[in-house]
Design a protein around this motif. Structure first.
Motif, PDB file in Angstrom:
ATOM      1  N   GLN A 159       0.871  -1.173   0.000  1.00  0.00           N
ATOM      2  CA  GLN A 159       0.000   0.000   0.000  1.00  0.00           C
ATOM      3  C   GLN A 159       0.905   1.219   0.000  1.00  0.00           C
ATOM      4  O   GLN A 159       1.945   1.242   0.680  1.00  0.00           O
ATOM      5  CB  GLN A 159      -0.906   0.021   1.234  1.00  0.00           C
ATOM      6  CG  GLN A 159      -1.886  -1.136   1.302  1.00  0.00           C
ATOM      7  CD  GLN A 159      -2.649  -1.164   2.617  1.00  0.00           C
ATOM      8  OE1 GLN A 159      -3.060  -2.225   3.063  1.00  0.00           O
ATOM      9  NE2 GLN A 159      -2.833  -0.019   3.257  1.00  0.00           N
ATOM     10  N   ASP A 160       0.513   2.245  -0.740  1.00  0.00           N
ATOM     11  CA  ASP A 160       1.366   3.425  -0.854  1.00  0.00           C
ATOM     12  C   ASP A 160       1.603   4.118   0.473  1.00  0.00           C
ATOM     13  O   ASP A 160       2.616   4.820   0.634  1.00  0.00           O
ATOM     14  CB  ASP A 160       0.764   4.419  -1.852  1.00  0.00           C
ATOM     15  CG  ASP A 160       0.873   3.942  -3.293  1.00  0.00           C
ATOM     16  OD1 ASP A 160       1.759   3.100  -3.577  1.00  0.00           O
ATOM     17  OD2 ASP A 160       0.071   4.393  -4.137  1.00  0.00           O
ATOM     18  N   ASP A 161       0.677   3.940   1.427  1.00  0.00           N
ATOM     19  CA  ASP A 161       0.817   4.638   2.704  1.00  0.00           C
ATOM     20  C   ASP A 161       1.542   3.814   3.762  1.00  0.00           C
ATOM     21  O   ASP A 161       1.602   4.217   4.931  1.00  0.00           O
ATOM     22  CB  ASP A 161      -0.551   5.085   3.226  1.00  0.00           C
ATOM     23  CG  ASP A 161      -1.512   3.915   3.464  1.00  0.00           C
ATOM     24  OD1 ASP A 161      -1.161   2.776   3.103  1.00  0.00           O
ATOM     25  OD2 ASP A 161      -2.614   4.165   4.005  1.00  0.00           O
ATOM     26  N   THR A 165       8.919  -0.386   9.123  1.00  0.00           N
ATOM     27  CA  THR A 165       9.311  -1.774   8.930  1.00  0.00           C
ATOM     28  C   THR A 165       8.414  -2.493   7.936  1.00  0.00           C
ATOM     29  O   THR A 165       8.897  -3.228   7.072  1.00  0.00           O
ATOM     30  CB  THR A 165       9.293  -2.512  10.282  1.00  0.00           C
ATOM     31  OG1 THR A 165      10.287  -1.941  11.143  1.00  0.00           O
ATOM     32  CG2 THR A 165       9.601  -3.991  10.102  1.00  0.00           C
ATOM     33  N   GLU A 166       7.099  -2.311   8.015  1.00  0.00           N
ATOM     34  CA  GLU A 166       6.196  -3.014   7.115  1.00  0.00           C
ATOM     35  C   GLU A 166       6.442  -2.590   5.666  1.00  0.00           C
ATOM     36  O   GLU A 166       6.420  -3.416   4.752  1.00  0.00           O
ATOM     37  CB  GLU A 166       4.747  -2.760   7.506  1.00  0.00           C
ATOM     38  CG  GLU A 166       3.730  -3.532   6.672  1.00  0.00           C
ATOM     39  CD  GLU A 166       3.812  -5.041   6.838  1.00  0.00           C
ATOM     40  OE1 GLU A 166       3.194  -5.764   6.023  1.00  0.00           O
ATOM     41  OE2 GLU A 166       4.490  -5.515   7.769  1.00  0.00           O
ATOM     42  N   ARG A 167       6.694  -1.314   5.453  1.00  0.00           N
ATOM     43  CA  ARG A 167       6.990  -0.815   4.104  1.00  0.00           C
ATOM     44  C   ARG A 167       8.261  -1.459   3.565  1.00  0.00           C
ATOM     45  O   ARG A 167       8.291  -1.979   2.440  1.00  0.00           O
ATOM     46  CB  ARG A 167       7.150   0.709   4.164  1.00  0.00           C
ATOM     47  CG  ARG A 167       7.481   1.375   2.824  1.00  0.00           C
ATOM     48  CD  ARG A 167       7.636   2.881   3.017  1.00  0.00           C
ATOM     49  NE  ARG A 167       7.952   3.584   1.788  1.00  0.00           N
ATOM     50  CZ  ARG A 167       7.058   4.060   0.924  1.00  0.00           C
ATOM     51  NH1 ARG A 167       5.772   3.901   1.174  1.00  0.00           N
ATOM     52  NH2 ARG A 167       7.425   4.689  -0.173  1.00  0.00           N
ATOM     53  N   HIS A 168       9.320  -1.456   4.365  1.00  0.00           N
ATOM     54  CA  HIS A 168      10.592  -2.004   3.925  1.00  0.00           C
ATOM     55  C   HIS A 168      10.500  -3.515   3.734  1.00  0.00           C
ATOM     56  O   HIS A 168      11.134  -4.074   2.833  1.00  0.00           O
ATOM     57  CB  HIS A 168      11.687  -1.650   4.920  1.00  0.00           C
ATOM     58  CG  HIS A 168      11.984  -0.185   4.965  1.00  0.00           C
ATOM     59  ND1 HIS A 168      12.327   0.477   6.125  1.00  0.00           N
ATOM     60  CD2 HIS A 168      11.966   0.763   3.990  1.00  0.00           C
ATOM     61  CE1 HIS A 168      12.517   1.761   5.852  1.00  0.00           C
ATOM     62  NE2 HIS A 168      12.299   1.948   4.571  1.00  0.00           N
ATOM     63  N   ARG A 169       9.719  -4.187   4.566  1.00  0.00           N
ATOM     64  CA  ARG A 169       9.563  -5.639   4.435  1.00  0.00           C
ATOM     65  C   ARG A 169       8.926  -5.993   3.098  1.00  0.00           C
ATOM     66  O   ARG A 169       9.348  -6.931   2.435  1.00  0.00           O
ATOM     67  CB  ARG A 169       8.736  -6.175   5.597  1.00  0.00           C
ATOM     68  CG  ARG A 169       8.681  -7.691   5.678  1.00  0.00           C
ATOM     69  CD  ARG A 169       7.965  -8.137   6.945  1.00  0.00           C
ATOM     70  NE  ARG A 169       8.758  -7.814   8.123  1.00  0.00           N
ATOM     71  CZ  ARG A 169       8.264  -7.721   9.360  1.00  0.00           C
ATOM     72  NH1 ARG A 169       6.967  -7.876   9.566  1.00  0.00           N
ATOM     73  NH2 ARG A 169       9.054  -7.454  10.377  1.00  0.00           N
TER      74      ARG A 169
END
Length: 274
Positions: A159-161, A165-169
């Protein structure tokens, strides 16, 4: 001169040397990641690629990131790992430092190289920007802490937002582990069969309709059960060197008819059923 792209080495140093003997001595080389692990010569392989200087460019694969995490003390070696010699080598720190400064994506000459693949909603420029976010963390002073955080459950849906950590994962999973995903980009990170073994409602990432990078030629490794695939917009290079297959190099060219393949047969270093 356009580069030769080379598939997953996985510590098969002797096979790399035999393949290099078949390539022009001054040809630029792009390595599709997974330089290390499973084969018997991870340290020698890293030294060889590093010694090539600007002639060689590589992206990070999942085994390379696993090595960094083991070296950082945040992940335990796996049962099939062959990293001990590298981790205890006198130049281990230099090799680890060099490796963690390598990119997750390379774009040049109209090609985009990543280790595994990309999510269908990402554009080429977005892939490079997202890769750079992770590269900054790996090159920074808290690289060990970063690696300690990105391994874990989840990380299948972009998701763009997303933040932190979740974004990088998700970024790391997509660029270094993806094989199959749904039409809206939800990844299956367990299935390892070939392209015909997709889970229900999933497709090989490169076959998802409307993929935003479809006009860019993607160069990848990672998927040994897929094998060598040469399409107008895809060069997939993992031909199972460590499993007793081949180590492959493809001379990249915008005209698919001008792409040429060099391969060397490799001894089996690991049992794929083991």
């Amino acid at each position: 001169m356009l580069p030769y792209a080379i598939g997953d080495l996985q510590g098969c140093h002797a096979s790399l040397l035999r393949l290099l003997d078949r390539l022009p001595a001054n040809a630029p080389l792009w390595f599709a990641g997974d330089l290390v692990n499973r084969g018997p010569g991870s340290a020698a392989t890293l030294r060889a690629v590093r010694s090539m200087g600007k002639r060689a460019r590589t992206v990070l694969g999942n085994h390379d990131i696993h090595l960094l995490a083991v070296a950082a003390g945040v992940r335990k070696p796996g049962r099939q790992d062959t990293l001990d010699e590298l981790l205890h080598a006198p130049d281990a720190e230099e090799l680890i430092t060099w490796l963690r400064h390598q990119p997750l994506a390379i774009a040049d000459h109209g090609f985009l190289m990543v280790h595994a693949g990309v999510l269908p909603q990402w554009t080429t420029s977005q892939v490079l920007a997202l890769a750079a976010e992770v590269e900054t963390q790996l090159r920074g002073p808290d690289w060990q802490g970063f690696l300690g955080r990105i391994f874990g459950p989840g990380g299948e849906r972009w998701q763009d937002d997303l933040e932190g950590t979740e974004r990088h994962r998700v970024i790391v999973n997509a660029l270094t582990r993806i094989r199959f995903c749904t039409a809206d980009g939800v990844m299956d990170l367990k299935t390892k069969e070939g392209a015909g073994g997709a889970p229900p409602r999933h497709l090989p990432w490169f076959d998802v309709p409307g993929r935003q990078t479809r006009d860019t030629v993607l160069v990848t490794g990672h998927w040994s059960t897929l094998g060598l695939v040469l399409r107008d917009n895809l060069v997939a290079l993992d031909t199972g060197c460590v499993w007793g297959g081949c180590l492959s190099a493809v001379r990249l060219h915008r005209d698919p008819a001008q792409r040429t393949v060099e391969q060397v047969k490799c001894p089996q270093m690991q049992d794929p059923l083991g």
